[in-house]
Write an enzyme that holds these catalytic residues in place. Structure first.
Site, mmCIF file in Angstrom:
data_model
loop_
_atom_site.group_PDB
_atom_site.id
_atom_site.type_symbol
_atom_site.label_atom_id
_atom_site.label_comp_id
_atom_site.label_asym_id
_atom_site.label_seq_id
_atom_site.Cartn_x
_atom_site.Cartn_y
_atom_site.Cartn_z
ATOM 1 N N HIS A 76 -2.481 -47.124 -3.670
ATOM 2 C CA HIS A 76 -3.046 -47.753 -4.710
ATOM 3 C C HIS A 76 -4.783 -48.074 -4.199
ATOM 4 O O HIS A 76 -5.776 -48.012 -4.981
ATOM 5 C CB HIS A 76 -2.557 -49.456 -4.838
ATOM 6 C CG HIS A 76 -1.096 -49.184 -5.343
ATOM 7 N ND1 HIS A 76 -0.395 -50.060 -4.989
ATOM 8 C CD2 HIS A 76 -0.406 -48.080 -5.765
ATOM 9 C CE1 HIS A 76 1.016 -49.699 -5.435
ATOM 10 N NE2 HIS A 76 0.933 -48.307 -5.817
ATOM 11 N N HIS A 263 1.336 -47.046 -14.189
ATOM 12 C CA HIS A 263 1.205 -47.327 -12.761
ATOM 13 C C HIS A 263 1.533 -46.005 -12.214
ATOM 14 O O HIS A 263 0.961 -45.624 -11.167
ATOM 15 C CB HIS A 263 2.315 -48.115 -12.133
ATOM 16 C CG HIS A 263 2.250 -48.245 -10.744
ATOM 17 N ND1 HIS A 263 1.596 -49.237 -10.101
ATOM 18 C CD2 HIS A 263 2.985 -47.669 -9.700
ATOM 19 C CE1 HIS A 263 1.587 -49.125 -8.988
ATOM 20 N NE2 HIS A 263 2.318 -48.254 -8.493
ATOM 21 N N ASP A 267 -0.735 -43.862 -9.082
ATOM 22 C CA ASP A 267 0.002 -43.251 -7.833
ATOM 23 C C ASP A 267 -0.760 -41.974 -7.932
ATOM 24 O O ASP A 267 -0.890 -41.567 -6.698
ATOM 25 C CB ASP A 267 1.535 -43.375 -8.048
ATOM 26 C CG ASP A 267 2.236 -44.730 -7.673
ATOM 27 O OD1 ASP A 267 1.560 -45.459 -6.948
ATOM 28 O OD2 ASP A 267 3.233 -44.987 -8.106
ATOM 29 N N HIS A 290 5.946 -39.495 -5.107
ATOM 30 C CA HIS A 290 4.737 -39.272 -3.841
ATOM 31 C C HIS A 290 4.862 -37.834 -3.413
ATOM 32 O O HIS A 290 4.188 -37.325 -2.899
ATOM 33 C CB HIS A 290 4.754 -40.489 -3.034
ATOM 34 C CG HIS A 290 4.233 -41.771 -3.538
ATOM 35 N ND1 HIS A 290 2.931 -41.849 -4.290
ATOM 36 C CD2 HIS A 290 4.785 -42.818 -3.847
ATOM 37 C CE1 HIS A 290 2.623 -43.392 -4.721
ATOM 38 N NE2 HIS A 290 4.010 -43.815 -4.746
HETATM 39 ZN ZN LIG Z 1 2.511 -47.271 -6.701
#
Ligand SMILES: [Zn+2]
Length: 311
Positions: A76, A263, A267, A290
């Site tokens: 973030h 969100h 990311d 991720h």
């Molecule tokens: Zn996140």
């Protein structure tokens, strides 16, 4: 190159450790985003690059150096640096995990803008050939214990693992991101969101208005598992959207019904910034993670004909 006009201090707690932590983001004349653990004597600078990303521990992006110093949950903060146009900074941190604040990128971004940013053009990384990272490839790379943990988390959550992240060439002007989430929980269901960053004030304003405040989310029932395994200890209703156990509602209020997928854009932006520049291309994240964002960058940089760099 561009950096902050003055240093910025931000305090909070880590979402996984729950420990209090401070970061000081310092202006720098050396290109790159570096982290430095001030709680470890003589700690080297750790460059926030895809190559230094270690185990993505299911839920965050962690970077580390060969001597074992690491910093967890950088994504973030990285997204806020990218949108603010900061490509050179040293981030001193007195713990292993960045402060989660409200689970979004908003506070970081606003603090950077308040301090001011100075400098010139961004380094661009132009995608020239399509690269794709599949969830199945990640499983093959895991050791048996991690694979079991991963399987358990996904099975508990009722998730199928056919996700992928793809980077492909576009017209050469922008980072175009489309994220799609498909969850069995009704409150999320099937959500898609697209965002285009071309470096203009308009695209920055779009991020600030529609994406920056979107928070991390988690299933309330999963929290117990995560907490028992030393993760999510700092998670609470102020920094995570908590899905109820039926999956048809949230325990705290959402800003938008599709805050979950918004969100994912934060990311993706944060993870793409571990490329070391402004990635120009189309990023498609289908049930992404991720780990997939990291793998797609590794694939991009594995062959010099996949990209061009414009300094
Ligand atoms: Zn996140």
């Amino acid at each position: 190159m561009s950096t902050l006009k003055k240093s910025v201090k931000i305090s909070g707690k880590g979402i996984h450790s729950g420990n209090p932590v401070d970061i000081v983001v310092l202006p720098s004349k050396k290109y790159g985003i570096f982290f430095q653990r001030t709680d470890i004597p003589n700690s080297d600078l750790i460059l926030a690059t895809y190559d230094n990303v270690g185990e993505t521990k299911m839920r965050n992006t962690t970077i580390g150096n060969l001597r074992g110093a690491h910093v967890q949950t950088i994504e973030h903060l990285m997204a806020a640096l990218f949108i603010a146009g900061i490509d050179s900074a040293i981030i001193q941190i007195n713990g292993a995990e960045t402060p989660i604040i409200d689970g979004s990128a908003e506070h970081f971004y606003q603090e950077f803008i308040k301090a001011g940013v100075t400098g010139g053009a961004r380094k661009k990384i132009i995608v020239k050939r399509t690269v794709i990272a599949h969830a199945a490839e990640l499983r093959r790379g895991m050791n048996v214990f991690v694979r079991m943990k991963w399987w358990l988390i996904n099975t508990l959550a009722g998730r199928k693992s056919n996700g992928y992240v793809k980077l492909e060439p576009n017209d050469g002007k922008a980072l175009e991101i489309t994220a799609t989430l498909i969850y069995p929980e009704k409150i999320i269901g099937n959500q898609s969101y697209s965002y285009v960053f071309d470096g203009t004030k308009k695209s920055v304003a779009d991020f600030v208005k529609n994406i920056a405040r979107a928070r991390t989310f988690g299933k309330f029932s999963e929290w117990k598992y995560l907490k028992a395994h030393g993760m999510g200890r700092g998670a609470d209703e102020t920094n995570v959207i908590a899905l109820n156990n039926r999956g048809d509602g949230t325990l705290n209020k959402t800003i938008w019904p599709d805050e979950f997928v918004r969100h994912k854009i934060i990311d993706a932006i944060g993870d793409m910034y571990t490329s070391g520049g402004f990635v120009i291309g189309r990023l498609e994240s289908f049930k992404g993670s991720h780990a997939l964002n990291n793998l797609v960058l590794k694939k991009l940089f594995s062959d010099a004909s996949n990209y061009d760099i414009i300094e």
